[in-house]
Design an enzyme around this catalytic site. Structure first.
Site, PDB file in Angstrom:
ATOM      1  N   ASP A  75     -43.524 -56.868 -31.168  1.00 15.29           N
ATOM      2  CA  ASP A  75     -43.645 -55.553 -31.804  1.00 15.29           C
ATOM      3  C   ASP A  75     -43.886 -54.468 -30.763  1.00 15.29           C
ATOM      4  O   ASP A  75     -44.436 -54.728 -29.703  1.00 15.29           O
ATOM      5  CB  ASP A  75     -44.836 -55.539 -32.779  1.00 15.29           C
ATOM      6  CG  ASP A  75     -44.521 -56.328 -34.037  1.00 15.29           C
ATOM      7  OD1 ASP A  75     -43.321 -56.521 -34.319  1.00 15.29           O
ATOM      8  OD2 ASP A  75     -45.472 -56.750 -34.714  1.00 15.29           O
ATOM      9  N   ASP A 107     -50.638 -54.874 -29.652  1.00 12.64           N
ATOM     10  CA  ASP A 107     -50.655 -56.333 -29.705  1.00 12.64           C
ATOM     11  C   ASP A 107     -49.381 -56.922 -29.118  1.00 12.64           C
ATOM     12  O   ASP A 107     -49.413 -57.898 -28.375  1.00 12.64           O
ATOM     13  CB  ASP A 107     -50.782 -56.808 -31.156  1.00 12.64           C
ATOM     14  CG  ASP A 107     -52.243 -56.961 -31.546  1.00 12.64           C
ATOM     15  OD1 ASP A 107     -53.120 -56.693 -30.685  1.00 12.64           O
ATOM     16  OD2 ASP A 107     -52.492 -57.344 -32.704  1.00 12.64           O
ATOM     17  N   GLU A 143     -42.912 -63.021 -31.920  1.00 12.84           N
ATOM     18  CA  GLU A 143     -44.321 -62.960 -32.271  1.00 12.84           C
ATOM     19  C   GLU A 143     -44.475 -63.129 -33.783  1.00 12.84           C
ATOM     20  O   GLU A 143     -43.906 -62.388 -34.573  1.00 12.84           O
ATOM     21  CB  GLU A 143     -44.808 -61.579 -31.806  1.00 12.84           C
ATOM     22  CG  GLU A 143     -46.044 -61.072 -32.434  1.00 12.84           C
ATOM     23  CD  GLU A 143     -46.271 -59.600 -32.043  1.00 12.84           C
ATOM     24  OE1 GLU A 143     -45.362 -58.975 -31.430  1.00 12.84           O
ATOM     25  OE2 GLU A 143     -47.344 -59.093 -32.359  1.00 12.84           O
ATOM     26  N   ASP A 181     -46.098 -52.382 -30.403  1.00 12.48           N
ATOM     27  CA  ASP A 181     -47.463 -51.859 -30.523  1.00 12.48           C
ATOM     28  C   ASP A 181     -48.362 -52.534 -29.486  1.00 12.48           C
ATOM     29  O   ASP A 181     -47.884 -53.318 -28.665  1.00 12.48           O
ATOM     30  CB  ASP A 181     -47.998 -52.068 -31.945  1.00 12.48           C
ATOM     31  CG  ASP A 181     -48.022 -53.551 -32.318  1.00 12.48           C
ATOM     32  OD1 ASP A 181     -47.810 -54.407 -31.426  1.00 12.48           O
ATOM     33  OD2 ASP A 181     -48.240 -53.858 -33.500  1.00 12.48           O
TER      34      ASP A 181
END
Ligand code: 0RA
Length: 682
Positions: free
Chosen positions: A542, A546, A433, A544
């Site tokens: 990641d 997103d 990403e 998280d």
């Protein structure tokens, strides 16, 4: 209840085993020696298989017309009991075995057949061994039978009776209760997933409309009842519950030459096809004759009808199978006397005569339905017309991608940092990403074997767009070209309107739910797994929200358009750390989650010299750290994405990625944790 203790049968003579009992012991000992041969695995799947096997025995009693209710309890101690109100296992001495019917069934492999047959049988289905295998693999098992006004009981430990079958009381009811405690010497983990139990029970209730199934989880006191008057019609409705259906469920059933065929189908306004097939209640995920008979008839009936009502003109081509299955949800259930299961996982129905039977049942049933419901007929034809036009557009788009990539240098996307090794089985590609993490990954990789493809921002949500739109998305095009396989866009260009087709290739993608993976023709969009350029496709995002989202988007894409890659185990999730713990200058630890962090910090004495850093994203790690923690092939961990729970996964995608907001919110609330880790088993 235990007021009498009358032994009914003695299994030992003067404490010595006779020849027959020795054979029995050998049989069950074989199961304990090589459990995987009998139940597939000794992992989670095998453990749950015990449950399936026991419940199936009671279902047989339902199919035979004697039981109406099955009560299942998951006890606090991780034992499970299954009670039915059938005839009860026979208690008299069985003439071949010399012991009671109960002990015969519990200790002799494949004993079911010894009781003659009649009726459809489901038990012993998958691996054909029966409840004795469950007994062999249980630390203990207790069976209680109520019949002829008496209650009988017997206990076994690791398959061996601890005493004879004994009358322990009186009772008017009839039925059987089996309670077992899986052996932790055999299974690494003997904890059941209530989700898996619930799903199978619900499925059984849909497939057998007469039965009422009550499931209680003792630890929470929660109890659920499954009983569906309309059977698989309710099943189809359930599968479509988060979609927008175009009409009421179409249901028909016929019995032909001793085979019972039931079909339920309903179109929704989406693009996926979702066909579940069952033979004697076994989910035939590899499809088989019932699926191909259904598909052939569906295409034929819809084409004939469309021509008859003038929605297809003389000059028009026939609809393809893909056209008539777009947005189709269907459940096919057949029950037959001697099912033959074939295929890699023995979940493909092979009885050749059943293909023609299903074909003719669908021909009659669906034909009549369309005649009687022209408004629904029209809606279905219009759906097929749109699908047909869209497929034409997608074909052109896919063609374009292919021609474009042929023009571009070496056909690989510019931002792919490829590896130097050419043997795909040694190669892996990291889908990363963002550009900054992509940069670290490029520096931190082993460039001989590891390629890196940075993906900018979010890839398109393929659940909401047809493939022609998806192919306009640059990230998706780069991904397709980098992997080299092409995509599975449709499976039958052939006019599958003939009556008997030898083999429907659509089934080779498993799941009995074909989304298409090539038709053997040299089409530009054909999926070809042998062209895969990296055998490990690793999603690295990641830790998280997103990152989770991007990962789900990628998984959606693989699930829908490259499903064979998921099935073959080529898709992985990287496991980057979330924390770094440093102690003084030279000690460092990494933790992937709070639990690991806690374990690490607990072990550190000098808390004063300890520093905990939380990585906000992959981009925060330098190339060395990323290499050491996540990419180093000699010490990193990867989580493999598997398709174990295809139905659950499909549900997750529809729910999380589809148009309707309400089911998505509910799903997230209910599965907040599982969405992150359970459904995909990574
Ligand atoms: C063999 C023969 C009969 C019933 C059963 C087995 C039977 C097995 C199980 C396992 C769980 N529940 C069950 N219920 C019945 C027929 C007995 C007769 O003819 O009365």
């Amino acid at each position: 209840m235990a007021n009498e203790q009358t032994p009914v049968v003695t299994t030992e003579t003067n404490g010595q085993y006779n020849a027959e009992q020795l054979t029995v012991l050998k049989g069950l000992e074989a199961v304990r020696m090589r459990p995987a041969m009998y139940i597939g695995t000794t992992g989670t799947k095998g453990l749950h298989h015990l449950f399936v096997e026991v419940v199936d025995n009671s279902i047989d009693e339902v199919l035979a017309g004697f039981a109406t209710e099955i009560e299942i309890t998951l006890h606090k101690d991780n034992s499970i009991s299954v009670r039915d109100n059938g005839r009860g296992i026979p208690v008299d001495i069985h003439q071949d075995t010399g012991v009671s019917g109960v002990e015969t069934i519990m200790t002799i492999l494949h004993a079911g057949g010894k009781f003659g047959d009649g009726g459809y049988k489901v038990s012993g289905g998958l691996h054909g061994v029966g409840v004795s295998a469950v007994n062999a693999l249980s630390e203990w098992l207790e069976v209680e039978v109520c019949r002829d006004g008496k209650i009988y009981r017997q206990r076994y430990e690791r398959g061996v009776p601890t005493g004879p079958l004994t009358v322990v009381g009186k009772g008017k009811c009839t039925g059987t209760l089996v309670r077992w405690y899986a052996d932790s010497q055999i299974f690494g983990n003997i904890e059941y997933h209530t989700d898996i139990l619930t799903q199978r029970l619900r499925e059984l209730a849909y497939l057998n409309k007469k039965v009422k199934i009550i499931f209680t989880v003792e630890s929470t006191g929660e109890s659920q009842t499954f009983h569906y008057e309309t059977g698989i019609a309710a099943f189809a409705e359930h599968l479509n519950r988060n979609k927008s259906p175009l009409h009421k469920v179409v249901y028909f059933s016929r019995e032909k030459d001793g085979t019972d065929v039931e079909i339920a189908l309903q179109y929704n306004d989406g693009y996926q096809e979702n066909i579940l097939t069952f033979a004697n209640n076994i989910n035939t995920t590899e499809g088989g004759v019932h699926l191909s008979g259904f598909k052939t008839a569906l295409t034929r009936v819809i084409n004939n009808y469309a021509r008859k009502v003038g929605l297809l003109k003389e000059k028009d081509n026939n609809f393809s199978g893909d056209d008539v299955r777009e947005g189709l949800t269907a459940v096919i259930s057949v029950k037959l006397f001697h099912p033959q299961f074939e295929g890699q996982t023995k979940t493909k129905l092979g009885n050749s005569e059943v293909e023609g039977i299903v074909n003719s049942v669908v021909g009659e049933g669906l034909g009549e339905f369309l005649e009687e419901n022209p408004a629904v007929g029209k809606r279905i034809i219009e759906k097929a017309l749109t699908a047909c036009r869209a497929r034409e557009a997608a074909r052109k788009a896919a063609d374009l991608v292919k021609r474009q990539s042929a023009l571009e240098n070496s056909a690989l996307p510019g931002k792919l940092a490829d590896c130097s090794e050419r043997d795909p089985s040694k190669c892996e590609v990291y889908l990363v990403e963002g550009d900054s993490a992509g940069g670290s990954a490029k520096q931190g990789r082993d460039r001989r074997y590891q390629a890196v493809l940075p993906l900018r921002g979010k890839i398109l949500n393929v659940e909401k767009a047809r493939l022609d739109r998806a192919l306009e998305n640059e990230e998706i095009r780069a991904l397709i070209t980098a992997l080299g396989t092409g995509i599975a866009l449709g499976n039958d260009e052939e006019e599958d309107t003939g009556l008997f087709e030898a083999e429907d290739l659509a089934q080779s993608n498993g799941n009995g739910r074909s989304n298409g993976n090539g038709n053997g023709k040299d089409a530009p969009y054909k999926f070809d797994i042998t062209k895969l350029r990296y055998h490990r496709v690793i999603i690295m995002t990641d830790a998280d929200v997103d990152g989770d989202h991007i990962r789900t988007l990628l998984l959606t894409f693989f699930f829908r358009y490259m499903r064979p890659l998921v099935e073959a185990g080529h898709i992985y999730i990287a496991q980057p750390p979330l924390y770094r713990v440093s102690v003084g200058k030279d000690q460092q630890f990494y933790a992937r989650n709070d639990e690991e962090l806690e374990n690490i910090t607990r072990g550190i004495r000098n808390k004063g010299g300890m520093k905990v850093q939380r990585f906000k994203g992959l981009g925060e790690m330098n190339a060395d750290q990323l290499h050491e923690t996540t990419m180093d092939m000699s010490q990193r961990t990867l989580a493999q994405v598997t398709m174990e729970e295809a139905i659950l996964a499909d549900e997750m995608f529809t729910c999380l990625m589809g148009d309707k907001v309400e089911p998505r919110r509910e799903f997230i609330e209910k599965h907040a944790k599982e969405v992150a880790d359970v459904d995909w088993h990574y």
